[in-house]
Scaffold this active site. Structure first.
Site, PDB file in Angstrom:
ATOM      1  N   HIS A 169      -1.205 -17.086  -0.508  1.00 33.13           N
ATOM      2  CA  HIS A 169       0.207 -17.314  -0.817  1.00 33.13           C
ATOM      3  C   HIS A 169       0.689 -18.734  -0.472  1.00 33.13           C
ATOM      4  O   HIS A 169       1.295 -19.418  -1.297  1.00 33.13           O
ATOM      5  CB  HIS A 169       1.096 -16.322  -0.052  1.00 33.13           C
ATOM      6  CG  HIS A 169       0.767 -14.883  -0.306  1.00 33.13           C
ATOM      7  ND1 HIS A 169       0.432 -14.417  -1.548  1.00 33.13           N
ATOM      8  CD2 HIS A 169       0.728 -13.807   0.509  1.00 33.13           C
ATOM      9  CE1 HIS A 169       0.211 -13.113  -1.478  1.00 33.13           C
ATOM     10  NE2 HIS A 169       0.371 -12.730  -0.235  1.00 33.13           N
TER      11      HIS A 169
ATOM     12  N   LYS B 189      -5.644  -8.963  -4.366  1.00 32.47           N
ATOM     13  CA  LYS B 189      -6.151  -9.628  -3.168  1.00 32.47           C
ATOM     14  C   LYS B 189      -6.596  -8.538  -2.178  1.00 32.47           C
ATOM     15  O   LYS B 189      -6.082  -7.418  -2.288  1.00 32.47           O
ATOM     16  CB  LYS B 189      -5.097 -10.544  -2.573  1.00 32.47           C
ATOM     17  CG  LYS B 189      -4.050  -9.830  -1.713  1.00 32.47           C
ATOM     18  CD  LYS B 189      -3.311 -10.805  -0.819  1.00 32.47           C
ATOM     19  CE  LYS B 189      -2.739 -10.079   0.366  1.00 32.47           C
ATOM     20  NZ  LYS B 189      -1.937 -10.837   1.274  1.00 32.47           N
TER      21      LYS B 189
ATOM     22  N   LYS C 101       7.197 -14.643  -8.492  1.00 29.74           N
ATOM     23  CA  LYS C 101       8.598 -14.709  -8.037  1.00 29.74           C
ATOM     24  C   LYS C 101       9.385 -15.703  -8.891  1.00 29.74           C
ATOM     25  O   LYS C 101       8.890 -16.773  -9.244  1.00 29.74           O
ATOM     26  CB  LYS C 101       8.658 -15.118  -6.558  1.00 29.74           C
ATOM     27  CG  LYS C 101       8.214 -13.991  -5.643  1.00 29.74           C
ATOM     28  CD  LYS C 101       8.335 -14.401  -4.190  1.00 29.74           C
ATOM     29  CE  LYS C 101       7.862 -13.303  -3.270  1.00 29.74           C
ATOM     30  NZ  LYS C 101       8.818 -12.208  -3.159  1.00 29.74           N
TER      31      LYS C 101
ATOM     32  N   HIS D 125       1.066 -12.100  -5.975  1.00 31.32           N
ATOM     33  CA  HIS D 125       2.411 -11.761  -6.427  1.00 31.32           C
ATOM     34  C   HIS D 125       3.440 -12.847  -6.102  1.00 31.32           C
ATOM     35  O   HIS D 125       4.500 -12.892  -6.698  1.00 31.32           O
ATOM     36  CB  HIS D 125       2.847 -10.378  -5.918  1.00 31.32           C
ATOM     37  CG  HIS D 125       3.142 -10.346  -4.456  1.00 31.32           C
ATOM     38  ND1 HIS D 125       2.162 -10.161  -3.518  1.00 31.32           N
ATOM     39  CD2 HIS D 125       4.294 -10.481  -3.779  1.00 31.32           C
ATOM     40  CE1 HIS D 125       2.719 -10.192  -2.321  1.00 31.32           C
ATOM     41  NE2 HIS D 125       4.011 -10.376  -2.443  1.00 31.32           N
TER      42      HIS D 125
ATOM     43  N   ARG E 187      -9.333   9.160  -7.446  1.00 31.20           N
ATOM     44  CA  ARG E 187     -10.225  10.261  -7.046  1.00 31.20           C
ATOM     45  C   ARG E 187      -9.519  11.604  -6.935  1.00 31.20           C
ATOM     46  O   ARG E 187     -10.161  12.647  -7.057  1.00 31.20           O
ATOM     47  CB  ARG E 187     -10.861   9.922  -5.695  1.00 31.20           C
ATOM     48  CG  ARG E 187     -12.115   9.099  -5.843  1.00 31.20           C
ATOM     49  CD  ARG E 187     -12.788   8.937  -4.529  1.00 31.20           C
ATOM     50  NE  ARG E 187     -11.859   8.421  -3.508  1.00 31.20           N
ATOM     51  CZ  ARG E 187     -12.234   7.932  -2.346  1.00 31.20           C
ATOM     52  NH1 ARG E 187     -13.504   7.922  -2.027  1.00 31.20           N
ATOM     53  NH2 ARG E 187     -11.363   7.473  -1.480  1.00 31.20           N
TER      54      ARG E 187
HETATM   55  P1  NAD Z   1      -4.915   2.843  -0.985  1.00 32.60           P
HETATM   56  O1  NAD Z   1      -6.001   3.126  -0.003  1.00 32.60           O
HETATM   57  O2  NAD Z   1      -3.542   3.334  -0.701  1.00 32.60           O
HETATM   58  O3  NAD Z   1      -5.341   3.433  -2.404  1.00 32.60           O
HETATM   59  C1  NAD Z   1      -6.654   3.321  -2.892  1.00 32.60           C
HETATM   60  C2  NAD Z   1      -6.744   3.981  -4.248  1.00 32.60           C
HETATM   61  O4  NAD Z   1      -8.094   3.833  -4.708  1.00 32.60           O
HETATM   62  C3  NAD Z   1      -6.453   5.496  -4.262  1.00 32.60           C
HETATM   63  O5  NAD Z   1      -5.770   5.792  -5.460  1.00 32.60           O
HETATM   64  C4  NAD Z   1      -7.848   6.121  -4.299  1.00 32.60           C
HETATM   65  O6  NAD Z   1      -7.891   7.387  -4.957  1.00 32.60           O
HETATM   66  C5  NAD Z   1      -8.597   5.113  -5.131  1.00 32.60           C
HETATM   67  N1  NAD Z   1     -10.034   5.155  -4.878  1.00 32.60           N
HETATM   68  C6  NAD Z   1     -10.686   4.921  -3.708  1.00 32.60           C
HETATM   69  N2  NAD Z   1     -12.019   5.080  -3.888  1.00 32.60           N
HETATM   70  C7  NAD Z   1     -12.200   5.422  -5.185  1.00 32.60           C
HETATM   71  C8  NAD Z   1     -13.335   5.718  -5.971  1.00 32.60           C
HETATM   72  N3  NAD Z   1     -14.581   5.717  -5.475  1.00 32.60           N
HETATM   73  N4  NAD Z   1     -13.151   6.020  -7.274  1.00 32.60           N
HETATM   74  C9  NAD Z   1     -11.910   6.027  -7.821  1.00 32.60           C
HETATM   75  N5  NAD Z   1     -10.801   5.745  -7.129  1.00 32.60           N
HETATM   76  C10 NAD Z   1     -10.937   5.450  -5.825  1.00 32.60           C
HETATM   77  O7  NAD Z   1      -4.947   1.250  -1.210  1.00 32.60           O
HETATM   78  P2  NAD Z   1      -3.733   0.308  -1.671  1.00 32.60           P
HETATM   79  O8  NAD Z   1      -2.923  -0.067  -0.491  1.00 32.60           O
HETATM   80  O9  NAD Z   1      -3.048   0.888  -2.843  1.00 32.60           O
HETATM   81  O10 NAD Z   1      -4.513  -1.037  -2.095  1.00 32.60           O
HETATM   82  C11 NAD Z   1      -5.252  -1.162  -3.288  1.00 32.60           C
HETATM   83  C12 NAD Z   1      -5.747  -2.598  -3.398  1.00 32.60           C
HETATM   84  O11 NAD Z   1      -4.634  -3.475  -3.479  1.00 32.60           O
HETATM   85  C13 NAD Z   1      -6.563  -3.073  -2.197  1.00 32.60           C
HETATM   86  O12 NAD Z   1      -7.537  -3.984  -2.652  1.00 32.60           O
HETATM   87  C14 NAD Z   1      -5.547  -3.802  -1.353  1.00 32.60           C
HETATM   88  O13 NAD Z   1      -6.137  -4.784  -0.532  1.00 32.60           O
HETATM   89  C15 NAD Z   1      -4.696  -4.437  -2.425  1.00 32.60           C
HETATM   90  N6  NAD Z   1      -3.325  -4.741  -1.995  1.00 32.60           N
HETATM   91  C16 NAD Z   1      -2.491  -3.752  -1.543  1.00 32.60           C
HETATM   92  C17 NAD Z   1      -1.200  -4.071  -1.177  1.00 32.60           C
HETATM   93  C18 NAD Z   1      -0.237  -3.010  -0.711  1.00 32.60           C
HETATM   94  O14 NAD Z   1       0.934  -3.350  -0.508  1.00 32.60           O
HETATM   95  N7  NAD Z   1      -0.637  -1.777  -0.562  1.00 32.60           N
HETATM   96  C19 NAD Z   1      -0.747  -5.411  -1.260  1.00 32.60           C
HETATM   97  C20 NAD Z   1      -1.615  -6.386  -1.735  1.00 32.60           C
HETATM   98  C21 NAD Z   1      -2.894  -6.038  -2.098  1.00 32.60           C
END
Ligand code: NAD
Length: 484
Positions: A240, A148, A182, A178, A51
């Site tokens: 996991h 996830k 590993k 992930h 976004r």
């Molecule tokens: P975050 O909140 O840091 O990032 C979200 C991203 O989605 C941003 O780039 C934002 O711009 C984009 N976004 C949100 N709404 C949007 C829309 N309407 N249109 C377009 N883009 C949009 O989240 P994150 O931590 O990066 O996590 C992303 C996914 O990965 C989630 O499902 C989370 O559960 C999963 N996840 C994250 C981690 C981690 O370590 N951060 C680990 C495992 C899983």
């Protein structure tokens, strides 16, 4: 040893959520490492889509900072970093609206692999899948990668699967866990099915019990609000730990192919016994000095959500009937450790006089830290003084055994992304596997909710609540020590 890195086909990889935490911490630094290893073709592109109002250069600057913060020593190579950043592009897009989709459609090239990483919350998966089709961005060979959590119970996982299935075939959907990327996890299959030594002993005649531990030292961090609605069972065990259990317990597949491996994993999940309430211990970490308690961390004084869980479960099949599997995972524990211990049975009879101790062979598989395996064997204590027995590990730490190859080896995210480009689904979860895992998990959660079960508190920096120790003591067993 010489590294053998095989380049993948040219690709356009679109990362929805390309400015988010996961993209900055894991996905982009990982891709940079694959670029340095020579695996990312020079004509491939990574397109961030999110976004934020950015252009290509703004996105490159953001990722440069991310690599400076989260990358390894390789980030010092400024020339290579610039070459990698030149392969990035950015599209501002709204998953829920129409903005940006035309621009993305124009960017996509024909005759390259198209992959779309949904690194956004699951509530956006449906909207993304639908718009990828509506704007003819996804073709029959496109792949989508979904993160996830894949649902929070069976019903929501089924709904998600249905949404994705209305736009993509199962062979196009890569559900990422992930842990499966590993090195050690894959090595587990190599050790089991590539050696004559272990498989004959891998059953209830020779194995006493199996322990799986995933201990973290961190608390809930900034994820308190999310975590409190989830807890250790949903956040760690359902995915996991369940995946590790499957790889340890599954029958040998007929070949190392995606459906052959996943069919066998699914059979394990379906053979899991329901668990009695007294075989589940849930915990919450307590305050310690300046360190807040779990309830303070999640800002919910009445929270009943677990930051720790230990379970004893069984698998009703020919191979494992009667062998307990003890699983535990928690936050704010003593050390950061992920390990699997296969504890073999006692000899039953000793020929050595005065030896009344229980010498056991234990195969320990460490996922972190220091990925590797060791096998505890009994030998004679060196020196004079007769035949005294001691247990020593035959240690195979990959970094020692494999030298540079171990250092060069891809970390989990980058390996899995390369598998997506290659079209190899072996290390990704299939829809029916995820649903089976929730079908087993749901009644356990419903059970403790119905009982109003209050988690036991445990000291930060410990191995979990006392009751978790008792879970094994009752069976005359003891958890393996959590060593950092
Ligand atoms: P975050 O909140 O840091 O990032 C979200 C991203 O989605 C941003 O780039 C934002 O711009 C984009 N976004 C949100 N709404 C949007 C829309 N309407 N249109 C377009 N883009 C949009 O989240 P994150 O931590 O990066 O996590 C992303 C996914 O990965 C989630 O499902 C989370 O559960 C999963 N996840 C994250 C981690 C981690 O370590 N951060 C680990 C495992 C899983």
């Amino acid at each position: 040893m010489v590294s053998r890195v095989i380049p993948v086909d040219n690709f356009d990889l679109v990362i929805f959520g390309g400015t988010g935490d996961l993209a900055r911490r894991k996905i982009l630094p990982g891709l940079f490492r694959r670029f340095l290893a020579g695996q990312m073709p020079a004509d491939s592109r990574v397109i961030g889509a999110a976004r934020s109002d950015l252009d290509d250069d703004g996105y490159r600057a953001l990722i440069k900072d991310a690599i400076a913060e989260f990358g390894g020593p390789e980030k010092e190579d400024a020339e290579k970093l610039s070459a990698f950043l030149a392969q990035l592009a950015y599209v501002q897009i709204d998953a829920m609206g129409e903005g940006g989709w035309g621009a993305l459609a124009k960017l996509m090239r024909k005759d390259v692999v198209r992959a779309f990483y949904f690194s956004v919350g699951p509530s956006l998966f449906g909207a993304l899948a639908e718009r990828l089709h509506k704007h003819k961005i996804a073709d029959r060979n496109s792949r989508i990668v979904v993160e996830k959590p894949f649902g929070r119970d069976l019903a929501s996982a089924q709904a998600l699967n249905e949404t994705l299935a209305s736009h993509f075939k199962e062979t196009q959907i890569y559900r990422i866990d992930h842990y499966l990327g590993k090195e050690t996890v894959q090595n587990l299959m190599a050790v089991r099915f590539g050696n004559v030594l272990f498989e004959p002993l891998w059953n209830n005649h020779y194995v006493d019990h199996i322990e799986i531990t995933v201990a973290e030292t961190v608390g809930v961090g900034g994820r308190g609000a999310y975590y409190d609605k989830s807890g250790a069972m949903r956040d760690m065990v359902q995915n996991h730990l369940m995946q590790l259990l499957c790889l340890i317990a599954m029958e040998p597949p007929s070949r190392y192919g995606p459906d052959e491996v996943r069919d066998e994993k699914l059979k394990v999940i379906r053979a899991l016994d329901p668990i009695d309430a007294h075989h589940i211990v849930r915990g919450q970490y307590d305050a310690k000095g300046e360190e807040p308690s779990y309830r303070e961390d999640v800002d919910n004084a009445k929270s009943f959500t677990e930051s720790f869980i230990a379970l004893k479960c069984g698998i009703s099949n020919w191979r494992w009937a009667g062998v307990p599997f003890y699983l535990r995972t928690g936050k704010k524990m003593k050390s950061r450790v992920s390990s699997i211990d296969v504890v073999f049975k006692d000899l039953g009879h000793t020929i050595f006089e005065g030896d009344h101790s229980r010498h056991r062979n234990i195969l320990s598989i460490r996922l972190q830290p220091n990925e590797g395996m060791d096998l505890q064997v009994t030998i004679k204590e060196p020196g004079p003084g007769g035949m005294r027995l001691i247990d020593v590990p035959l240690d195979m730490t990959f970094a020692d055994a494999l030298g540079d190859d171990a250092e060069d080896s891809a970390d989990a995210y980058e390996r899995l992304i390369m598998d997506v480009i290659r079209g190899n689904q072996t290390l990704f979860m299939r829809g029916d596997e995820v649903e089976a895992a929730w079908a087993w998990t749901d009644p356990l959660i419903e059970g403790w909710e119905a009982r109003n079960d209050v988690p036991k508190t445990y000291e930060q920096g410990s191995a979990g609540p006392e009751d978790a120790m008792a879970l094994m003591h009752r069976d005359g067993r003891k958890w393996r020590e959590i060593k950092g």
